[in-house]
Design a protein around this motif. Structure first.
Motif, PDB file in Angstrom:
ATOM      1  N   ASN A   4       0.837  -1.189   0.000  1.00  0.00           N
ATOM      2  CA  ASN A   4       0.000   0.000   0.000  1.00  0.00           C
ATOM      3  C   ASN A   4       0.877   1.247   0.000  1.00  0.00           C
ATOM      4  N   SER A   6       0.470   4.202  -1.392  1.00  0.00           N
ATOM      5  CA  SER A   6      -0.139   5.528  -1.402  1.00  0.00           C
ATOM      6  C   SER A   6      -0.147   6.163  -0.014  1.00  0.00           C
ATOM      7  N   VAL A   7      -0.084   5.354   1.037  1.00  0.00           N
ATOM      8  CA  VAL A   7      -0.014   5.846   2.413  1.00  0.00           C
ATOM      9  C   VAL A   7       1.219   5.242   3.072  1.00  0.00           C
ATOM     10  N   PRO A 165      -6.436  -1.456   1.200  1.00  0.00           N
ATOM     11  CA  PRO A 165      -5.789  -0.387   0.424  1.00  0.00           C
ATOM     12  C   PRO A 165      -6.120   0.980   1.021  1.00  0.00           C
ATOM     13  N   PHE A 166      -5.131   1.849   1.101  1.00  0.00           N
ATOM     14  CA  PHE A 166      -5.329   3.205   1.626  1.00  0.00           C
ATOM     15  C   PHE A 166      -4.984   4.205   0.533  1.00  0.00           C
ATOM     16  N   CYS A 167      -5.907   5.129   0.290  1.00  0.00           N
ATOM     17  CA  CYS A 167      -5.777   6.003  -0.879  1.00  0.00           C
ATOM     18  C   CYS A 167      -5.488   7.462  -0.534  1.00  0.00           C
ATOM     19  N   GLY A 168      -4.903   7.726   0.611  1.00  0.00           N
ATOM     20  CA  GLY A 168      -4.534   9.096   0.929  1.00  0.00           C
ATOM     21  C   GLY A 168      -4.973   9.548   2.305  1.00  0.00           C
ATOM     22  N   HIS A 169      -6.203   9.210   2.700  1.00  0.00           N
ATOM     23  CA  HIS A 169      -6.692   9.613   4.019  1.00  0.00           C
ATOM     24  C   HIS A 169      -5.961   8.801   5.085  1.00  0.00           C
ATOM     25  N   ASN A 170      -5.264   9.473   5.998  1.00  0.00           N
ATOM     26  CA  ASN A 170      -4.425   8.748   6.962  1.00  0.00           C
ATOM     27  C   ASN A 170      -4.602   9.196   8.408  1.00  0.00           C
ATOM     28  N   CYS A 187     -10.050   2.319   1.295  1.00  0.00           N
ATOM     29  CA  CYS A 187     -10.844   2.741   0.144  1.00  0.00           C
ATOM     30  C   CYS A 187     -11.321   1.514  -0.631  1.00  0.00           C
TER      31      CYS A 187
END
Length: 309
Positions: A4, A6-7, A165-170, A187
């Motif tokens: 993952n 993206s984060v 999966p993580f798409c930016g929000h953390n 996400c």
């Protein structure tokens, strides 16, 4: 752990965002964590060095104290440091490691509590066969099974976490990494993963609690056939164990056996079973256990005498 990309890190919101309250959180949980370490390490050292605490019950208590120490250590230090940090950040890899450690030592504590209930059942209901059934070799094998079972459980949890999966929000509205808060950030449709999570962690908590309460009911029911002195001693021991079981499993069941919804009290409930229970266990087992208190006094008196010489 690198799938993952993206984060790369998460930010904990912690228990509070108020600066004054954060300082209070720092002081309170530093005291709690220090007490947890001192209390559990004192039990570990006492059981290890004392010749009078060689029974299976104390053999299992030794490993319960190890599990409690590691369980609390998996969350408390980061909560304490994060409460006075400008930015409470944890890397993705560290977050996954925390998930693994939390479930490894948490499930270990659950399984050891079951072994302690089995030990009390055999001691009270099968007293003549107790030395044969609960001999040291059997206890060692049971602890190995506990370690293997805990490792398998924590491995399943980390595999579920790695699939998210993580798409930016953390931003994690919590003070530690676990599947419940991470599911909110993923996400993807997390319905199936949440079902698997409830089926594994939730089932372990619920079934273990049910088995433990049934076993202690059977034990307490069988006490009517014992002498008054035997009933008093067995009742004292079982009451201690029941208190520990309720304190741990009540919050655990509340967190792990429901749909992926959050409540304002979730963080405080998690605090109670990850930090509060490991802190209370040494107090419960020492204040209500004459043998442990006497062994501690004896060890300290021997140490003081040897130092005076």
């Amino acid at each position: 752990m690198q799938q993952n990309k993206s984060v790369t890190e998460f930010i904990f919101l912690g228990l509070t965002q108020d600066p004054v309250r954060q300082k209070i959180v720092f002081i309170i949980f530093l005291i709690f964590y220090t007490g947890t370490l001192v209390g559990n390490l004192l039990i570990i050292v006492t059981i290890k060095l004392s010749r009078t605490l060689g029974s299976p019950m104390y053999f299992f208590l030794f490993y319960l104290s190890i599990a409690d120490t590691c369980f609390s250590t998996s969350t408390a230090p980061r909560l304490i440091v994060g409460s006075v940090s400008a930015k409470n950040v944890i890397s993705y890899n560290e977050c996954m490691t925390q998930v693994f450690a939390l479930h490894l030592f948490g499930s270990m504590g659950v399984f050891v509590l079951i072994l302690m209930a089995v030990d009390r059942y055999v001691a009270i209901c099968k007293p003549l066969r107790y030395p044969t059934i609960m001999r040291r070799q059997v206890c060692i094998i049971l602890i190995i099974v506990v370690w293997v079972g805990s490792f398998i459980h924590s491995t399943t949890q980390i595999l579920l976490a790695l699939k998210l999966p993580f798409c930016g929000h953390n931003l994690i509205d919590h003070y530690c990494c676990d599947l419940q808060p991470l599911l909110k950030l993923a996400c993807m449709d997390t319905y199936v993963i949440n079902l698997l999570f409830v089926f594994s962690s939730g089932a372990i908590c619920s079934i273990s609690f049910l088995l433990l309460m049934i076993s202690y009911f059977v034990i307490l029911h069988s006490l009517r056939n014992h002498s008054a002195e035997g009933r008093k001693k067995a009742l004292s021991t079982c009451t201690t164990h029941i208190i520990v079981v309720i304190l741990f499993f009540g919050p655990c069941i509340f967190i792990y056996t429901r749909p992926p919804t959050t409540f304002p009290m979730d963080k405080m409930v998690t605090v109670f079973y990850t930090i509060g229970t490991p802190f209370l266990n040494p107090l419960i087992y020492t204040l209500r256990n004459t043998e442990v208190k006497n062994a501690m006094r004896k060890l300290w008196s021997v140490k003081i005498t040897s130092e005076s010489k």
